[in-house]
Design an enzyme around this catalytic site. Sequence first.
Site, PDB file in Angstrom:
ATOM      1  N   LYS A 206     -15.252  20.754  73.001  1.00  0.00           N
ATOM      2  CA  LYS A 206     -14.451  20.130  73.953  1.00  0.00           C
ATOM      3  C   LYS A 206     -12.965  19.673  73.487  1.00  0.00           C
ATOM      4  CE  LYS A 206     -13.685  16.292  75.870  1.00  0.00           C
ATOM      5  NZ  LYS A 206     -12.269  16.551  76.321  1.00  0.00           N
ATOM      6  N   GLU A 282     -13.854  10.279  63.404  1.00  0.00           N
ATOM      7  CA  GLU A 282     -12.608  10.088  62.786  1.00  0.00           C
ATOM      8  C   GLU A 282     -11.709   9.338  63.725  1.00  0.00           C
ATOM      9  OE1 GLU A 282     -11.624  10.865  59.753  1.00  0.00           O
ATOM     10  OE2 GLU A 282     -13.164  12.128  59.062  1.00  0.00           O
ATOM     11  N   CYS A 317      -2.816  10.492  62.992  1.00  0.00           N
ATOM     12  CA  CYS A 317      -3.765   9.270  62.590  1.00  0.00           C
ATOM     13  C   CYS A 317      -3.296   8.479  61.354  1.00  0.00           C
ATOM     14  CB  CYS A 317      -5.318   9.570  62.603  1.00  0.00           C
ATOM     15  SG  CYS A 317      -5.536  11.040  61.612  1.00  0.00           S
ATOM     16  N   GLU A 418      -2.486   0.476  67.121  1.00  0.00           N
ATOM     17  CA  GLU A 418      -2.055   1.640  66.898  1.00  0.00           C
ATOM     18  C   GLU A 418      -1.100   2.138  68.115  1.00  0.00           C
ATOM     19  OE1 GLU A 418      -4.835   4.962  67.328  1.00  0.00           O
ATOM     20  OE2 GLU A 418      -4.013   5.903  65.364  1.00  0.00           O
TER      21      GLU A 418
HETATM   22  P1  NAD Z   1      -8.992   9.809  72.869  1.00  0.00           P
HETATM   23  O1  NAD Z   1     -10.064   9.048  72.220  1.00  0.00           O
HETATM   24  O2  NAD Z   1      -8.390   9.271  73.969  1.00  0.00           O
HETATM   25  O3  NAD Z   1      -9.728  11.014  72.985  1.00  0.00           O
HETATM   26  C1  NAD Z   1     -10.347  12.036  72.298  1.00  0.00           C
HETATM   27  C2  NAD Z   1     -11.073  13.188  72.921  1.00  0.00           C
HETATM   28  O4  NAD Z   1     -12.139  12.350  73.622  1.00  0.00           O
HETATM   29  C3  NAD Z   1     -10.474  13.779  74.025  1.00  0.00           C
HETATM   30  O5  NAD Z   1     -11.177  15.040  73.951  1.00  0.00           O
HETATM   31  C4  NAD Z   1     -11.194  12.990  75.288  1.00  0.00           C
HETATM   32  O6  NAD Z   1     -11.293  14.069  76.381  1.00  0.00           O
HETATM   33  C5  NAD Z   1     -12.573  12.830  74.655  1.00  0.00           C
HETATM   34  N1  NAD Z   1     -13.047  11.430  75.369  1.00  0.00           N
HETATM   35  C6  NAD Z   1     -12.545  10.816  76.062  1.00  0.00           C
HETATM   36  N2  NAD Z   1     -13.312   9.536  76.436  1.00  0.00           N
HETATM   37  C7  NAD Z   1     -14.473  10.211  76.132  1.00  0.00           C
HETATM   38  C8  NAD Z   1     -15.888   9.532  76.180  1.00  0.00           C
HETATM   39  N3  NAD Z   1     -16.136   8.659  76.833  1.00  0.00           N
HETATM   40  N4  NAD Z   1     -16.843  10.444  75.662  1.00  0.00           N
HETATM   41  C9  NAD Z   1     -16.392  11.438  74.895  1.00  0.00           C
HETATM   42  N5  NAD Z   1     -15.277  11.952  74.849  1.00  0.00           N
HETATM   43  C10 NAD Z   1     -14.261  11.188  75.613  1.00  0.00           C
HETATM   44  O7  NAD Z   1      -7.793  10.187  71.814  1.00  0.00           O
HETATM   45  P2  NAD Z   1      -6.697  11.135  71.967  1.00  0.00           P
HETATM   46  O8  NAD Z   1      -5.561   9.926  72.834  1.00  0.00           O
HETATM   47  O9  NAD Z   1      -6.762  12.336  72.559  1.00  0.00           O
HETATM   48  O10 NAD Z   1      -6.072  11.068  70.315  1.00  0.00           O
HETATM   49  C11 NAD Z   1      -5.326  10.021  69.720  1.00  0.00           C
HETATM   50  C12 NAD Z   1      -6.416   9.209  68.935  1.00  0.00           C
HETATM   51  O11 NAD Z   1      -6.984  10.107  67.941  1.00  0.00           O
HETATM   52  C13 NAD Z   1      -5.485   8.251  67.986  1.00  0.00           C
HETATM   53  O12 NAD Z   1      -6.355   7.249  67.948  1.00  0.00           O
HETATM   54  C14 NAD Z   1      -5.694   8.936  66.620  1.00  0.00           C
HETATM   55  O13 NAD Z   1      -5.320   8.001  65.446  1.00  0.00           O
HETATM   56  C15 NAD Z   1      -7.098   9.532  66.755  1.00  0.00           C
HETATM   57  N6  NAD Z   1      -6.914  10.574  65.676  1.00  0.00           N
HETATM   58  C16 NAD Z   1      -7.865  10.308  64.705  1.00  0.00           C
HETATM   59  C17 NAD Z   1      -7.893  11.406  63.530  1.00  0.00           C
HETATM   60  C18 NAD Z   1      -8.534  11.192  62.226  1.00  0.00           C
HETATM   61  O14 NAD Z   1      -8.562  12.381  61.432  1.00  0.00           O
HETATM   62  N7  NAD Z   1      -9.077   9.901  61.973  1.00  0.00           N
HETATM   63  C19 NAD Z   1      -7.078  12.633  63.915  1.00  0.00           C
HETATM   64  C20 NAD Z   1      -6.244  12.649  64.928  1.00  0.00           C
HETATM   65  C21 NAD Z   1      -6.355  11.833  65.839  1.00  0.00           C
END
Ligand code: NAD
Length: 514
Positions: A206, A282, A317, A418
């Site tokens: 997804k 992650e 990230c 962040e």
């Molecule tokens: P997010 O947590 O809002 O969403 C990530 C994914 O989770 C999306 O596909 C979203 O639709 C889905 N999602 C949302 N709520 C959910 C739930 N309750 N259950 C399951 N899935 C759900 O994050 P974002 O805004 O898309 O991305 C930014 C974040 O990602 C930042 O915090 C960044 O640091 C992190 N990130 C971490 C890494 C790493 O490798 N550590 C890499 C890239 C991004």
Amino acid sequence: MPGLEEVMQTVDKSDTACLLEWAGSWLKEEKGHYIDGAWLHETDGDCGSGSLASTDPSTGRELCKIKQAGSRQIDAAVAAARKAFADRRWRSMPRRERSRLLMSIADLIREHSAELAALEALDNGKLYKEAINDDLPEAADVFDYYAGWTDKHYSECSPQDEGFINYTVHEPLGVCALIVPWNFPLLLAMWKIAPALAMGNTVVIKPSPFTSLSILRFFELLHEKIDIPDGVINLVTGGAETGRLLCEHMGVDKVSFTGSTATGKAVVASSASSNLKQVSLELGGKSPNIVFDDVPDLDFAIERSYAAMFSHKGEKCSEPTRLFVHKKIHDQFVGRLVDIAAGVKCGAQFDESADQGSQCNQEQFDKIMRYIEIGKSEGGRIVAGGERDTRGDNARGLFVRPTIFTDVDNRMTVSRDEIFGPVLVVIPFASDDEVIEMANDSIYGLAAGLWTRDVSRAHSVAGRLDAGMVFINRFGCYDFASPFGGFKQSGWGKEMAVHSLAAYTRLKSVWLKL
Ligand code: NAD
């Protein structure tokens, strides 16, 4: 629809007019979910109001509609993946055959990198040149890397008394739900798909609703060109509700999640309230970058600290958002960073002369602007940026000037939360102990950097930093052969290298009495 390479046989990959023409007609086609080897377009049972708009953040223009899978579609995708796992066609496929198939996916991505990069740039807002040069080559190579592991994941035979044999077996876990964010949509998906498939699992992926386009196109290409058994690899699009349904599903054995720390906690709760499926995470970061006064190459440290922080418009990230500079070189270091920031050109995806693209979505843009105001209200001084970039056509998009705060301390909100955008805080320090304490004073522990010519200091400070990855004298080094992932609230487990194999397998111990 013909692939881009057929459309532009004699045209250079950087011919953006041709790319955009192709993308324009592709976007007009209806988008669906990919389940059990076929495209599913039904919306009956979809979440929320049905479809979501996919938008070009550099202009605000709607690109197309993306479906939001509800429980009906999730049930179908998980059932397809379960069936494909149970019939063993994938996990029992001869290892070298599975390996060759993964390598053919790598070639597929390479052949189609221009169209995948163009779609990725369109809905994410990143520069096409960043997508094609940074993201796509890695997205392809990761399949080659894990293709090589299909016949190298050895087991152990433990020393036992005469009459017994005990050995271990790495078994695939089963159905893996792979959930990715919007900053590196295709690449982060491939980081999960490649090892999961290499180890014999079946998957349901997804993507983020903001950036589903490149993954949708990737699945079309897979469907057309790669002979992978039906149900082994499935795609559902949608937002938070779709993700939650997937994480709560009793037919899912594992969730591999990349995203924010807040959502990561919700994923763990979903697992706990359903079947205790395995979870790897992650998550977010607020990584320190420490420049000692004996930095070996000041010019390189400035240039690299800037690039590590602001490339991909600060939506990474592991970027070094807290810069600690020894007070002896603080003013010089900051002055040079400000000069670089002042010369940056923000621009739309296909503007060759642009240095920084548009932020990905309105929500994220508003969050960044809110934090800039918070930083100011807490007494931070803006020495670069701090505003929206509205030059020319940029007024239509979500562009934020690279922003640098000084006069901040490590307790302020902008130093703790962040922000996930082009906002850097710079904090001076005087001693090693002081800076290590500040660097570790964070809920996150993803990455950390330090710059010194003193090998003993480098080794000692690296050992004392609470971070899953430490970069000495170059912030940001990544390779498939090296583990990626953080400590504390930055995540659970590691991706890449042999560690991803552990994340997609379970270990069985077998005893034989002779
Ligand atoms: P997010 O947590 O809002 O969403 C990530 C994914 O989770 C999306 O596909 C979203 O639709 C889905 N999602 C949302 N709520 C959910 C739930 N309750 N259950 C399951 N899935 C759900 O994050 P974002 O805004 O898309 O991305 C930014 C974040 O990602 C930042 O915090 C960044 O640091 C992190 N990130 C971490 C890494 C790493 O490798 N550590 C890499 C890239 C991004």
